[in-house]
Motif scaffolding. Structure first.
Motif, PDB file in Angstrom:
ATOM      1  N   LEU A 173      -8.707   7.840  -9.260  1.00 39.22           N
ATOM      2  CA  LEU A 173      -7.947   8.734  -8.371  1.00 39.22           C
ATOM      3  C   LEU A 173      -6.739   9.345  -9.071  1.00 39.22           C
ATOM      4  O   LEU A 173      -6.036  10.169  -8.497  1.00 39.22           O
ATOM      5  CB  LEU A 173      -7.471   7.975  -7.126  1.00 39.22           C
ATOM      6  CG  LEU A 173      -8.531   7.212  -6.324  1.00 39.22           C
ATOM      7  CD1 LEU A 173      -7.949   6.756  -5.000  1.00 39.22           C
ATOM      8  CD2 LEU A 173      -9.751   8.064  -6.094  1.00 39.22           C
ATOM      9  N   PHE A 204      -5.744  11.632  -5.898  1.00 41.72           N
ATOM     10  CA  PHE A 204      -4.944  11.234  -4.736  1.00 41.72           C
ATOM     11  C   PHE A 204      -3.803  12.220  -4.467  1.00 41.72           C
ATOM     12  O   PHE A 204      -3.640  12.714  -3.350  1.00 41.72           O
ATOM     13  CB  PHE A 204      -4.393   9.821  -4.992  1.00 41.72           C
ATOM     14  CG  PHE A 204      -3.516   9.309  -3.891  1.00 41.72           C
ATOM     15  CD1 PHE A 204      -4.063   8.759  -2.742  1.00 41.72           C
ATOM     16  CD2 PHE A 204      -2.133   9.379  -3.994  1.00 41.72           C
ATOM     17  CE1 PHE A 204      -3.243   8.288  -1.724  1.00 41.72           C
ATOM     18  CE2 PHE A 204      -1.311   8.907  -2.983  1.00 41.72           C
ATOM     19  CZ  PHE A 204      -1.873   8.357  -1.845  1.00 41.72           C
ATOM     20  N   ARG A 220      -7.356   6.763   6.636  1.00 39.44           N
ATOM     21  CA  ARG A 220      -7.401   6.415   5.202  1.00 39.44           C
ATOM     22  C   ARG A 220      -8.288   7.391   4.470  1.00 39.44           C
ATOM     23  O   ARG A 220      -9.325   7.020   3.929  1.00 39.44           O
ATOM     24  CB  ARG A 220      -7.909   4.991   5.032  1.00 39.44           C
ATOM     25  CG  ARG A 220      -6.774   4.010   4.897  1.00 39.44           C
ATOM     26  CD  ARG A 220      -7.292   2.626   4.911  1.00 39.44           C
ATOM     27  NE  ARG A 220      -7.903   2.254   3.643  1.00 39.44           N
ATOM     28  CZ  ARG A 220      -8.340   1.042   3.393  1.00 39.44           C
ATOM     29  NH1 ARG A 220      -8.235   0.106   4.303  1.00 39.44           N
ATOM     30  NH2 ARG A 220      -8.885   0.756   2.229  1.00 39.44           N
ATOM     31  N   CYS A 222      -7.801   8.682   1.747  1.00 39.58           N
ATOM     32  CA  CYS A 222      -7.856   8.415   0.304  1.00 39.58           C
ATOM     33  C   CYS A 222      -9.104   7.618  -0.040  1.00 39.58           C
ATOM     34  O   CYS A 222      -9.755   7.876  -1.044  1.00 39.58           O
ATOM     35  CB  CYS A 222      -6.594   7.707  -0.166  1.00 39.58           C
ATOM     36  SG  CYS A 222      -6.014   6.407   0.913  1.00 39.58           S
ATOM     37  N   THR A 223      -9.471   6.646   0.815  1.00 40.57           N
ATOM     38  CA  THR A 223     -10.667   5.869   0.494  1.00 40.57           C
ATOM     39  C   THR A 223     -11.931   6.594   0.944  1.00 40.57           C
ATOM     40  O   THR A 223     -12.935   6.580   0.250  1.00 40.57           O
ATOM     41  CB  THR A 223     -10.613   4.458   1.132  1.00 40.57           C
ATOM     42  OG1 THR A 223     -10.126   4.580   2.447  1.00 40.57           O
ATOM     43  CG2 THR A 223      -9.748   3.535   0.351  1.00 40.57           C
ATOM     44  N   LYS A 227     -13.140   7.984  -2.461  1.00 40.13           N
ATOM     45  CA  LYS A 227     -13.937   6.878  -3.018  1.00 40.13           C
ATOM     46  C   LYS A 227     -15.328   6.823  -2.398  1.00 40.13           C
ATOM     47  O   LYS A 227     -16.315   6.680  -3.108  1.00 40.13           O
ATOM     48  CB  LYS A 227     -13.213   5.539  -2.790  1.00 40.13           C
ATOM     49  CG  LYS A 227     -11.997   5.363  -3.680  1.00 40.13           C
ATOM     50  CD  LYS A 227     -11.444   3.970  -3.567  1.00 40.13           C
ATOM     51  CE  LYS A 227     -10.339   3.738  -4.568  1.00 40.13           C
ATOM     52  NZ  LYS A 227      -9.759   2.409  -4.462  1.00 40.13           N
ATOM     53  N   SER A 320      -3.857  -1.648  -6.984  1.00 36.91           N
ATOM     54  CA  SER A 320      -4.137  -0.488  -6.138  1.00 36.91           C
ATOM     55  C   SER A 320      -3.577   0.747  -6.822  1.00 36.91           C
ATOM     56  O   SER A 320      -3.270   0.728  -8.015  1.00 36.91           O
ATOM     57  CB  SER A 320      -3.442  -0.683  -4.797  1.00 36.91           C
ATOM     58  OG  SER A 320      -2.063  -0.852  -5.027  1.00 36.91           O
ATOM     59  N   CYS A 321      -3.419   1.840  -6.068  1.00 40.33           N
ATOM     60  CA  CYS A 321      -2.614   2.953  -6.565  1.00 40.33           C
ATOM     61  C   CYS A 321      -1.205   2.397  -6.796  1.00 40.33           C
ATOM     62  O   CYS A 321      -0.813   1.432  -6.116  1.00 40.33           O
ATOM     63  CB  CYS A 321      -2.548   4.062  -5.521  1.00 40.33           C
ATOM     64  SG  CYS A 321      -4.138   4.826  -5.201  1.00 40.33           S
ATOM     65  N   CYS A 324       0.695   2.362  -2.874  1.00 39.01           N
ATOM     66  CA  CYS A 324      -0.425   2.340  -1.921  1.00 39.01           C
ATOM     67  C   CYS A 324       0.117   2.542  -0.511  1.00 39.01           C
ATOM     68  O   CYS A 324       1.105   1.894  -0.116  1.00 39.01           O
ATOM     69  CB  CYS A 324      -1.169   1.014  -2.016  1.00 39.01           C
ATOM     70  SG  CYS A 324      -2.410   0.841  -0.719  1.00 39.01           S
ATOM     71  N   VAL A 325      -0.533   3.421   0.239  1.00 38.21           N
ATOM     72  CA  VAL A 325      -0.056   3.728   1.594  1.00 38.21           C
ATOM     73  C   VAL A 325      -0.195   2.527   2.536  1.00 38.21           C
ATOM     74  O   VAL A 325       0.391   2.525   3.621  1.00 38.21           O
ATOM     75  CB  VAL A 325      -0.815   4.943   2.189  1.00 38.21           C
ATOM     76  CG1 VAL A 325      -0.454   6.219   1.478  1.00 38.21           C
ATOM     77  CG2 VAL A 325      -2.330   4.719   2.168  1.00 38.21           C
ATOM     78  N   LEU A 326      -0.941   1.520   2.116  1.00 43.39           N
ATOM     79  CA  LEU A 326      -1.109   0.346   2.983  1.00 43.39           C
ATOM     80  C   LEU A 326      -0.106  -0.766   2.648  1.00 43.39           C
ATOM     81  O   LEU A 326      -0.011  -1.757   3.358  1.00 43.39           O
ATOM     82  CB  LEU A 326      -2.523  -0.222   2.847  1.00 43.39           C
ATOM     83  CG  LEU A 326      -3.672   0.748   3.110  1.00 43.39           C
ATOM     84  CD1 LEU A 326      -5.007   0.043   2.946  1.00 43.39           C
ATOM     85  CD2 LEU A 326      -3.562   1.342   4.502  1.00 43.39           C
TER      86      LEU A 326
END
Ligand code: SF4
Length: 409
Positions: A173, A204, A220, A222-223, A227, A320-321, A324-326
């Motif tokens: 990403l 991303f 989400r 992004c996933t 992905k 992760s990135c 990560c947004v999470l």
């Protein structure tokens, strides 16, 4: 029941579900068509009455403008009735075609229970499952769970004499920690498995820039967009290359563990992927390490000397990135301090994007606030430091870390 028969049965149950859905849709379409036909008939009668009221006949030639418009209206109504009639006939044929299929198969809850039971049995026999499969795809993030999932899949594939069926895929990403794609490639090379690097358009940050919004736990994208969506075309290509004249059986291996979150705990070891399954391929998602704890994952890494990404040694628990947004604030602050220590540009890049789009990285706080907190902690405690093997030391103790370092020297 043999593994292949179980796979065939799962697909038959899937087809029965599709037939039930098609039957329902056809019934709704037939009801709609029936209503439209009734409305068109009423309009036709109305225009017929109008012509007579204006002193003409629906087949004679009109001589005054009022009669002319009534005749035109009548012709249009006739046309609409014809169309509605044809649509009604087509819908009725579809309903009839699906009715016998539907009567032969069990209802939705029974279908779901039967599929779950078959999948559960298949998951108990990984070697048989691999023998029956035509293609095994390992989707790796390069993280600790992916490494162990890959190692266990390869071990089962070797036991089945089917390592040639296995391929590895990694989505880059562009927002992950440095060295992630290279590590994914090295992990695949360790087992001699073909490796494919997928780089979704824009990555991303490109996606955030385009949407002018960060993804979040509910959306989400992004996933899903970066992905999951690129996986379908890859499976299509690889299945086509197999050149089979029957449906291909595809196992899509993921490093998902139930202990990671409540939503992951609800997933099963083996699941049908209805999104990528079609007439020419049955795709099963194989969460091969679903039952492992974090401790067991590190145990596998240590005892097998598997190469993990050095970012775990910093104290971060996920590869992760970078942002990560999470992730919660404490992990984002730690990620920022790691960026400072490694002199990475990510804090500045992400914060600039946040300013430009005017949308806060998280609902409750901005990245600017995270960066300020990281600077303050660095000023108070000094830059963070770590040593190779710290992740194993943290999870399994110093003896295990020494063993791991000796094994991977
Ligand atoms: S690591 Fe986080 S931000 Fe990156 S793709 Fe996954 S969920 Fe999205």
């Amino acid at each position: 029941m043999s593994t292949k028969n179980a796979l065939r049965t799962i697909d038959m149950i899937r087809c029965a579900g599709n037939a039930a859905k098609a039957y329902l849709a056809a019934k709704h379409a037939a009801w709609d068509a029936h209503d439209q036909y009734g409305a068109a008939q009423a309009q036709l009668h109305h225009s017929h009455d109008l012509i007579h009221a204006r002193g003409g006949s629906d087949c004679g030639s009109p001589t005054n403008p009022a009669l002319l418009s009534a005749v035109q209206e009548h012709q249009e109504a006739e046309h609409t009735v014809g169309k509605a009639e044809r649509r009604l006939q087509r819908a009725a044929i579809t309903v009839q075609a699906h009715r016998p299929t539907l009567n032969r198969y069990p209802t939705g809850p029974i279908r779901r229970r039967a599929t779950a039971m078959l999948l559960d049995r298949l998951a108990d026999h990984p070697v048989d499952l691999i023998r029956a499969a035509d293609l095994i795809i390992i989707q790796t993030s390069s993280g600790k769970d992916s490494i162990v999932a890959m190692h266990r899949t390869v071990a089962a594939a070797k036991a089945a004499g089917c390592l040639y069926k296995v391929r590895v895929m990694h989505c880059d990403l562009g927002s992950e920690w440095p060295g992630v794609p290279e590590l994914a490639r090295r992990q695949a090379e360790r087992y001699g498995i073909p490796f494919l690097l997928v780089t979704p358009n824009g990555g991303f940050l490109g996606m955030v820039e385009k949407r002018q919004m960060w993804p979040d736990a509910k959306r989400r994208l992004c996933t899903s967009a970066l992905k999951r969506d690129p996986t379908g075309p890859v499976i299509t290509t690889w299945v086509r290359e197999l050149g089979l004249d029957r449906q291909a059986y595809v196992l899509n291996v993921m490093g998902v563990r139930g202990a990671e979150s409540a939503s992951r705990a609800r997933k099963t070891r083996l699941a049908l992927d209805p999104r990528t399954t079609s007439a020419n391929r049955l795709v099963l998602t194989w969460n091969i390490i679903h039952g492992l704890s974090e401790q067991e994952v590190w145990q596998d890494i240590t005892s097998n000397g598997l190469e993990y990404h050095p970012i775990y040694d910093t104290g971060l628990e996920r590869l992760s990135c970078v942002y990560c947004v999470l992730a919660g604030p404490e992990w984002l602050i730690l990620a920022t301090r790691v960026c400072f220590a490694l002199e990475l540009p990510h804090p500045q890049t992400f914060a600039e994007l946040e300013r430009r789009i005017g949308h806060s990285f998280k609902q409750d706080f901005t990245l600017n606030a995270i960066i300020a907190a990281a600077r303050m902690l660095d000023a108070l405690d000094g830059p963070i430091t770590w040593r190779r093997g710290d992740a194993v030391r943290r999870h399994l103790g110093p003896v295990a870390a020494d063993q791991y370092l000796a094994l991977t020297r």
